[in-house]
Scaffold this motif. Structure first.
Motif, short mmCIF file in Angstrom:
data_model
loop_
_atom_site.label_atom_id
_atom_site.label_comp_id
_atom_site.label_asym_id
_atom_site.label_seq_id
_atom_site.Cartn_x
_atom_site.Cartn_y
_atom_site.Cartn_z
N ARG A 15 7.27 -0.29 -47.12
CA ARG A 15 8.53 0.44 -47.27
C ARG A 15 8.34 1.96 -47.20
O ARG A 15 9.27 2.70 -47.47
CB ARG A 15 9.17 0.09 -48.63
N HIS A 27 10.91 -5.40 -57.13
CA HIS A 27 12.28 -5.23 -56.65
C HIS A 27 13.29 -6.00 -57.51
O HIS A 27 14.48 -5.93 -57.24
CB HIS A 27 12.39 -5.65 -55.18
N GLN A 60 3.76 -3.95 -51.11
CA GLN A 60 5.22 -3.81 -51.23
C GLN A 60 5.65 -2.36 -51.11
O GLN A 60 6.80 -2.07 -50.79
CB GLN A 60 5.74 -4.46 -52.52
N HIS A 91 11.79 0.25 -60.10
CA HIS A 91 11.62 0.17 -58.64
C HIS A 91 12.87 -0.43 -58.01
O HIS A 91 13.33 0.00 -56.96
CB HIS A 91 10.41 -0.70 -58.28
N SER A 92 13.40 -1.46 -58.65
CA SER A 92 14.53 -2.20 -58.11
C SER A 92 15.78 -1.33 -57.96
O SER A 92 16.15 -0.59 -58.89
CB SER A 92 14.82 -3.36 -59.08
N MET A 111 13.92 -0.30 -54.38
CA MET A 111 13.49 -1.48 -53.63
C MET A 111 14.53 -2.60 -53.69
O MET A 111 15.13 -2.86 -54.74
CB MET A 111 12.22 -2.05 -54.23
N THR A 112 14.70 -3.27 -52.55
CA THR A 112 15.40 -4.54 -52.51
C THR A 112 14.38 -5.58 -52.06
O THR A 112 13.22 -5.24 -51.81
CB THR A 112 16.57 -4.49 -51.51
#
Ligand SMILES: [Zn+2]
Length: 396
Positions: free
Chosen positions: A275, A182, A271, A210-211, A232-233
């Motif tokens: 999510r 992330h 991860q 991803h981030s 992602m965060t």
């Protein structure tokens, strides 16, 4: 026959192949050129060979691909990569895009595939070692670089080596200790330098991201593709409407990571698992916005992803609400387009390479049919059944 672009089947087709290329496609009772060798495949459905837009031939689909890679010299690795490519081909994947190797070894294999000097191989599109930060995601593949001069030099080196695409690790990833998916690795200025240099050399750039921040930066930097795109965060998923709209409007290819072999279950990275619901919602929003979603397996990275895993991709894509026709377009003509081969691969049409599968059943009604594979032709050559057993397929 499903031709890779239509939403219906053609009844009783005949496909004329000459020198590995499709010379004609006819409906029922089409003319047979004099002297042609006729392959009759009654009761089966033809479709274009599948295209895996994201895999890693150098990763061995075990629980520790990085560790095994470190213990494997280049000569043995070459053999393993050829085996991995052959496994994909025998499952109907006639084109693969390798988005991260060590030592440019996937380029060697690509060249052997083109020259026909190795056993049956799929067509290969290759990035060489991904550009990453020192110690960053997949740094062990040898692609670490930093600073604008260093990043531009890294792109130039790849252009000189003859890569087909530049892969940059814009964010951290799931398989590198110390790297967080992330969190961004490169800022927008670095990504711009990479894109500018790559485009100067006529090469597209696809960014592993991803981030959520990295995805926005990659879009701002003008990349051509974004791999994974999970938004992602630190504690969830955040896919802003403005970024989704920009991805769709600029026709940025979104690499949709799909396919898990149910016979080789393994844990989904925590991860990702935590999510999952939000990831599927974000995927659905991208799809509804008209974004160019391109399936790629990321084969090699985990035990659930052997190199022939793309045939399980439809399960994940159907779960996000795509119809069978949309899924098949994505796995053939659209993936070919994202790999820069939209003019030659992914369709059964005149002028396209004769990469043709024959499956038992109608994949537009039952996607599992793509796993009931009876024949694979790559550039007109029979891969499955093997050359010696063509007669038996004519009798079937
Ligand atoms: Zn990957």
């Amino acid at each position: 026959m499903f031709d890779g672009a239509s939403s219906t089947l053609t009844a009783r087709p005949s496909v004329v192949v000459a020198d590995g290329v499709i010379a004609a496609v006819h409906g029922p009772a089409g003319p047979v050129p004099p002297g042609a060798h006729v392959m009759d495949l009654p009761g089966l459905t033809l479709l274009p060979g599948l295209v895996d837009a994201h895999l890693h031939l150098c990763f061995d689909a075990t629980g520790d691909p990085a560790g095994h890679l470190a213990g494997t010299g280049d000569d043995l690795l070459r053999e393993h990569m050829a085996e991995a490519a052959g496994r994909a081909l025998r499952a109907g994947v006639t084109t693969v895009r390798d988005l991260g190797d060590r030592g440019y070894l996937a380029l060697d294999l690509r060249d052997q595939s083109r020259a026909g000097t190795a056993g049956p191989l799929p067509a290969i599109v290759a990035a060489g070692p991904p550009i990453t930060t020192p110690g960053g995601h997949c740094h062990f593949l040898g692609g670490a670089a930093s600073g604008e001069r260093g990043l531009r030099a890294a792109v130039r080196e790849r252009a000189e080596r003859g890569v087909d695409v530049i892969k940059v690790m814009a964010s951290g990833g799931n398989m590198t200790p110390g790297s967080l998916a992330h969190e961004p690795q490169f800022g927008v200025a670095s990504l711009r330098a990479i894109v500018d240099e790559a485009h100067h050399h006529g090469l597209p750039v696809t960014a592993h991201a991803h981030s959520a921040k990295s995805i926005a930066d990659a879009v701002a930097a003008g990349v051509d593709g974004i791999e994974h795109a999970t938004f992602m965060t630190a504690d969830g998923v955040d896919a802003p409407e403005t970024v989704i709209r920009a991805i769709a409007a600029r026709r940025i290819a979104v690499g949709w990571t799909v396919g898990r072999d149910p016979a080789r279950p393994g844990p989904v990275p925590p991860q990702i698992a935590s999510r999952m619901a939000a990831l599927i919602t974000a995927r659905r929003r991208l799809y509804e916005s008209g974004a160019l979603l391109v399936p790629g397996s990321d084969a090699g990275v985990t035990p659930a992803k052997p190199h022939d895993v793309l045939r399980f991709a439809p399960d994940d894509m159907a779960a996000a609400g795509l119809s069978p026709a949309e899924i098949l377009w994505a796995m053939t003509s659209r993936a070919a387009q994202a790999c820069g081969l939209g003019h030659r691969k992914g369709r059964i049409a005149v002028g396209f390479d004769a990469d043709i599968l024959a499956v038992d059943g109608n994949p537009l009604a039952d996607l599992a049919a793509i796993r009931r594979l009876h024949a694979v032709y790559a550039g007109g050559r029979a891969v499955l059944p093997a050359q010696g057993s063509l007669a038996s397929s004519e009798e079937r």
